[in-house]
Design an enzyme around this catalytic site. Structure first.
Site, mmCIF file in Angstrom:
data_model
loop_
_atom_site.group_PDB
_atom_site.id
_atom_site.type_symbol
_atom_site.label_atom_id
_atom_site.label_comp_id
_atom_site.label_asym_id
_atom_site.label_seq_id
_atom_site.Cartn_x
_atom_site.Cartn_y
_atom_site.Cartn_z
ATOM 1 N NE ARG A 155 -2.289 -2.246 2.755
ATOM 2 C CZ ARG A 155 -2.858 -3.027 3.664
ATOM 3 N NH1 ARG A 155 -4.140 -2.930 3.898
ATOM 4 N NH2 ARG A 155 -2.151 -3.911 4.346
ATOM 5 C CB SER A 236 12.379 -1.267 2.381
ATOM 6 O OG SER A 236 13.734 -1.545 2.051
ATOM 7 N NE ARG A 237 12.312 -2.072 9.437
ATOM 8 C CZ ARG A 237 11.316 -1.186 9.414
ATOM 9 N NH1 ARG A 237 11.329 -0.196 8.545
ATOM 10 N NH2 ARG A 237 10.321 -1.262 10.270
ATOM 11 C CG ASP A 261 13.871 7.158 5.973
ATOM 12 O OD1 ASP A 261 14.433 8.037 6.664
ATOM 13 O OD2 ASP A 261 12.792 6.633 6.301
ATOM 14 C CD GLU A 266 17.828 2.292 10.506
ATOM 15 O OE1 GLU A 266 16.896 2.316 11.339
ATOM 16 O OE2 GLU A 266 17.635 2.276 9.281
ATOM 17 C CG HIS A 285 14.118 4.227 10.036
ATOM 18 N ND1 HIS A 285 14.429 2.918 10.266
ATOM 19 C CD2 HIS A 285 12.813 4.218 9.670
ATOM 20 C CE1 HIS A 285 13.382 2.155 10.050
ATOM 21 N NE2 HIS A 285 12.377 2.928 9.689
ATOM 22 C CB ILE A 286 12.443 10.618 9.626
ATOM 23 C CG1 ILE A 286 13.148 11.107 8.356
ATOM 24 C CG2 ILE A 286 13.300 10.846 10.855
ATOM 25 C CD1 ILE A 286 12.751 12.466 7.968
ATOM 26 C CB SER A 288 6.125 6.689 9.779
ATOM 27 O OG SER A 288 7.002 6.367 10.853
HETATM 28 C C1 DGY Z 1 7.749 1.412 10.132
HETATM 29 O O1 DGY Z 1 6.661 1.731 10.605
HETATM 30 O O2 DGY Z 1 8.065 0.250 9.880
HETATM 31 C C2 DGY Z 1 8.702 2.520 9.903
HETATM 32 O O3 DGY Z 1 9.757 2.155 9.098
HETATM 33 C C3 DGY Z 1 9.225 3.000 11.220
HETATM 34 O O4 DGY Z 1 9.976 1.960 11.806
#
Ligand code: DGY
Length: 326
Positions: A155, A236-237, A261, A266, A285-286, A288
């Site tokens: 999504r 993503s990660r 990101d 981290e 990693h921001i 959201s």
């Molecule tokens: C998530 O919600 O997975 C974002 O990457 C924050 O960790």
């Protein structure tokens, strides 16, 4: 008697008040993440745990004999050892959907920043290096009308695709575990193999969950398949990318630039060579991290937690743990 839960991550006051209505609780108040040893000590009585990112594994679960539910304040749940949780009938929940649009905004910000070199040029102006001479060395590349390849059309991927298609008139290619016919129709998107996507895209955007299958999904071979003029974006990660291979691809001109990101480790080490490259835009990693979205995530996580410890089905149980709560 209200069920007892532990809040290992501070939440907004309104969210905490909601939890207090339904549960007795204790909470971690530090601005640093809770130390593991401290967390383990807090779990003896807890029926529910609210958390972000902390590893939920056998060691932790052995300290939590009364635990029924772990509620993550994040959509990603690669911190869950779902097998260990299943063995103990412990449910796990995450916070999907409420963050889709916000993460998509950030993905576009990274694309635009990397293409138009925004942080690099911001620094140049602030350092007083804007000179009255040809600005050709400052040129970037276009975003509008280019081809965006999205690997991981969930999504959030769709929300990114919408912005790219309708805001920037981009052509959308995608690769995903399953084809998504509705999305193809809406975005006039084409489903292609990962290899074709890498070869044809001007922007390659990674939005897959982190699993054993997606570990180092992007490595030396994949970067070599990309266009030399292409820009790589990871929202993503960090572990989905072989950072050594990415560094080499950027240093050797195999790809033009990257917007990241997320990192393998981290917070990222200041010695990470990626941080030394001018053609990399970095963020901590921001994806959201807006006030509204982080509030919505915390509230959804709290609702999930309260539901699970009061005998109701939480709204967003992660796929692997659906139906395990007794
Ligand atoms: C998530 O919600 O997975 C974002 O990457 C924050 O960790």
């Amino acid at each position: 008697m209200k069920p007892y839960v532990y809040l290992a991550k501070p939440v907004p006051e309104e969210v905490e008040n909601y939890i207090a209505e339904h549960c007795s609780y204790d909470k971690w108040e530090g601005s640093e993440p809770i130390p593991r040893s401290e967390l383990l000590q807090k779990l003896g009585q807890a029926e529910g745990l609210l958390i972000t990112g902390e590893k939920i594994d056998d060691e932790l679960l052995d300290h939590a004999p009364n635990l029924k539910a772990v509620s993550n304040i994040s959509v990603g749940y690669n911190n869950f050892d779902t097998d260990a949780m299943k063995r103990r009938s412990i449910i796990g929940t995450n916070t999907p959907d409420v963050l889709n649009e916000t993460v998509a905004d950030l993905a576009l910000a990274l694309m635009l920043s990397a293409a138009r070199r925004v942080p690099e040029l911001d620094k140049l102006v602030k350092d007083g290096k804007w000179e009255k001479k040809s600005d050709e060395p400052l040129f970037g590349v276009d975003v509008h009308g280019k081809t965006l390849g999205i690997i991981g059309m969930g999504r959030i991927g769709e929300a990114i695709g919408r912005r790219a298609k309708f805001g920037f008139n981009m052509d959308i290619l995608y690769h995903n575990r399953h084809r998504k016919m509705e999305t193809e129709k809406e975005l006039d998107a084409s489903y292609v193999s990962q290899e074709e996507l890498l070869q044809k895209s001007d922007f390659v955007l990674l939005m897959v969950p982190y699993t054993e299958e997606t570990k180092h999904l992007m490595g030396r071979e994949q970067f070599a398949q990309m266009k030399k003029s292409a820009i790589f974006i990871n929202t993503s990660r960090g572990q989905t990318v072989d950072e050594g291979a990415l560094t080499e691809a950027l240093q050797n001109g195999e790809i033009l630039a990257a917007g990241l990101d997320v990192f393998d480790q981290e917070p990222v080490s200041p010695d990470n060579p990626l941080l030394k490259l001018p053609n990399v835009v970095t963020l901590p990693h921001i994806g959201s991290a807006t006030y509204q979205t982080r509030f919505d995530m915390a509230m959804l996580a709290a609702e999930n937690l309260v539901a699970a410890v009061t005998g109701k089905e939480p709204t967003t149980v992660v796929g692997e743990l659906k139906g395990v709560l007794k």
